[in-house]
Design a protein around this motif. Structure first.
Motif, PDB file in Angstrom:
ATOM      1  N   THR A   1       9.863  10.422   1.147  1.00  0.00           N
ATOM      2  CA  THR A   1      10.402   9.476   2.116  1.00  0.00           C
ATOM      3  C   THR A   1      11.144   8.343   1.415  1.00  0.00           C
ATOM      4  O   THR A   1      10.874   8.011   0.266  1.00  0.00           O
TER       5      THR A   1
ATOM      6  N   MET B   1      11.613   2.635   5.000  1.00  0.00           N
ATOM      7  CA  MET B   1      10.284   2.058   5.210  1.00  0.00           C
ATOM      8  C   MET B   1      10.377   0.540   5.265  1.00  0.00           C
ATOM      9  O   MET B   1       9.781  -0.099   6.141  1.00  0.00           O
TER      10      MET B   1
ATOM     11  N   TYR C   1       0.825  -1.204   0.000  1.00  0.00           N
ATOM     12  CA  TYR C   1       0.000   0.000   0.000  1.00  0.00           C
ATOM     13  C   TYR C   1       0.860   1.255   0.000  1.00  0.00           C
ATOM     14  O   TYR C   1       0.452   2.296  -0.525  1.00  0.00           O
ATOM     15  N   ASN C   2       2.054   1.150   0.582  1.00  0.00           N
ATOM     16  CA  ASN C   2       2.990   2.266   0.465  1.00  0.00           C
ATOM     17  C   ASN C   2       3.309   2.540  -1.000  1.00  0.00           C
ATOM     18  O   ASN C   2       3.396   3.703  -1.419  1.00  0.00           O
TER      19      ASN C   2
ATOM     20  N   ARG D   1       0.396   4.343  -2.598  1.00  0.00           N
ATOM     21  CA  ARG D   1       0.413   5.777  -2.278  1.00  0.00           C
ATOM     22  C   ARG D   1       1.471   6.498  -3.105  1.00  0.00           C
ATOM     23  O   ARG D   1       1.239   7.605  -3.604  1.00  0.00           O
TER      24      ARG D   1
ATOM     25  N   GLU E   1       1.935  10.279  -3.596  1.00  0.00           N
ATOM     26  CA  GLU E   1       2.365  10.720  -2.272  1.00  0.00           C
ATOM     27  C   GLU E   1       3.664  10.037  -1.876  1.00  0.00           C
ATOM     28  O   GLU E   1       4.133   9.128  -2.539  1.00  0.00           O
TER      29      GLU E   1
ATOM     30  N   ASN F   1      11.913  -0.750   8.604  1.00  0.00           N
ATOM     31  CA  ASN F   1      10.942  -0.720   9.707  1.00  0.00           C
ATOM     32  C   ASN F   1       9.893  -1.814   9.551  1.00  0.00           C
ATOM     33  O   ASN F   1       9.483  -2.435  10.530  1.00  0.00           O
ATOM     34  N   ALA F   2       9.459  -2.028   8.314  1.00  0.00           N
ATOM     35  CA  ALA F   2       8.443  -3.052   8.071  1.00  0.00           C
ATOM     36  C   ALA F   2       8.981  -4.438   8.405  1.00  0.00           C
ATOM     37  O   ALA F   2       8.287  -5.251   9.029  1.00  0.00           O
TER      38      ALA F   2
END
Lengths: 226, 226
Positions: free
Chosen positions: A194, A199, A180-181, A184, A190, A202-203
């Motif tokens: 970043t 990401m 889903y990132n 986006r 969006e 962290n995931a």
DNA sequence: CAATCATGTTATCGATCGATAAATGACGGC
DNA sequence: GCCGTCATTTATCGATCGATAACATGATTG
């Protein structure tokens, strides 16, 4: 009318006037451009607009594909099947490296393929169209990616028995969060600023700690591998 | 032709032959059915098929909406705006309860609205169509849901300064994972068997522990609220 | 250089699209 | 009980869709 004004025939350029490509080459070009075209405009866009983008006439498409749906099927195959890397499954199963390392590398390679405008949009268009290929693709993700991840996590913890459904669901949760990132980023424009790598890190950590907690209530391992 | 054979006028039934509804009521019915219709078949479906589903003729639609796009705009409004519950924001900010409790309740209520076939499919259709309403909706999710969650987590830990971008990104990761679980359920027909509540509980726990780890490297809180 | 064949274009069909104008008919006010 | 208002239908227009047939042209081969 057309051709009466030769519109500056540049002698230097490859003189790609308008004709005569070998069959295979033409077909490949059609599919490649159709991917971008349908990804951008959806599968309900007209074959005339696609032909215009290709610089050929619309009936020519029907010399290479029996119908529009057949062309779309070729697009599916080119995107889903041919961009899947079998080495991902090898990477995930490589127990000479810590699982966290493998996951970080896998998701970096996976997002490199999936976080592209045409892959994402074709996946979403196809899903809404109700074609079965998406369901089959998600079955592939489960059987070749997520279930192996859960199994590797259990193995690293010294467990050998089968996975629980809750662990598989949690792996889906994190995997879906990563996916889903990409939605986006690519579809909604969006989160460009970043970093994808951060990401992913962290995931991956959240996935491993979540799976670990999920195994906490289980009986102690009977066999420790290391 | 039509009307010559009264096709079994059931006297018991409300005798909804074919005519005369008050303007406002008819309009509401059109929008309500258009939501399901476009959610199922996409916005490129014909107004004739929609009219057929409504049991009226196609030009009647144009007495209530100037154009097809205007009708679609009404569908957007009905789905996005009118199903948003402002009390969600109150719930998330209620510091008399532990944040974990609030999050579990919020996501149960939120998924009750969002994990529906028409909401999900209209969201995805609209996103691919490139309408700005989806981008605005995601801005709403960030400002009214995710940023408050991060702020509440920091407050519960005794921190008072502004959020870091990494924390917001991690909240998006888990939120996106929950959302994608809905996509799998509703759009792809998967994961029906598994329990939504259990998925939410695991997701909330992962979100809170992830945010906690993300704050670990920061300087100690200068003010403890409790 | 002429015959052949695959590549590409022109022309067009029937279906369907969004949208408009004109005709019809149900209902309340009088 | 007639009448006018407004909801609804019939009829239709121009544009666009996927698809097909017929024609044209470039390249290859003898």
């Amino acid at each position: 009318m057309i051709g009466a004004m030769p519109e500056v025939p540049s002698d230097t350029a490859p003189k790609e006037r308008r004709k005569r490509l070998p069959s295979g080459e033409r077909r490949r070009e059609f599919i490649a451009q159709a991917i971008e075209f349908f990804a951008e405009n959806g599968f309900e866009s007209s074959t005339r607009d696609l032909a215009k983008r290709l610089g050929v006439t619309q009936p020519l498409l029907y010399r290479y594909f029996p119908s529009k749906d057949d062309l779309i099927a070729e697009v599916y195959s080119a995107v889903y099947v041919k961009r899947w890397k079998p080495e991902w499954e090898v990477l995930l199963a490589d127990r000479t490296r810590p699982l966290a390392d493998r996951l970080r590398q896998f998701y970096r390679e996976y997002t490199e393929v999936v976080f592209t405008r045409d892959w994402m949009r074709i996946f979403l268009f196809a899903g809404l169209k109700g074609v079965d290929i998406n369901i089959r693709y998600m079955g592939l993700v489960r059987s070749r990616i997520l279930d192996p991840i859960v199994a590797e996590a259990r193995a690293e913890a010294g467990l050998v028995d089968a996975n629980g459904p809750a662990e598989s669901d949690f792996a889906w949760l994190i995997h879906g969060g990563i996916f889903y990132n990409g939605v986006r980023r690519v579809v909604y424009g969006e989160a460009d600023a970043t970093d994808v790598g951060a990401m992913i890190d962290n995931a991956v950590e959240a996935m491993l700690t979540g799976l670990e907690k999920m195994r906490a209530g289980e009986p102690a391992p009977k066999v420790r591998s290391l």
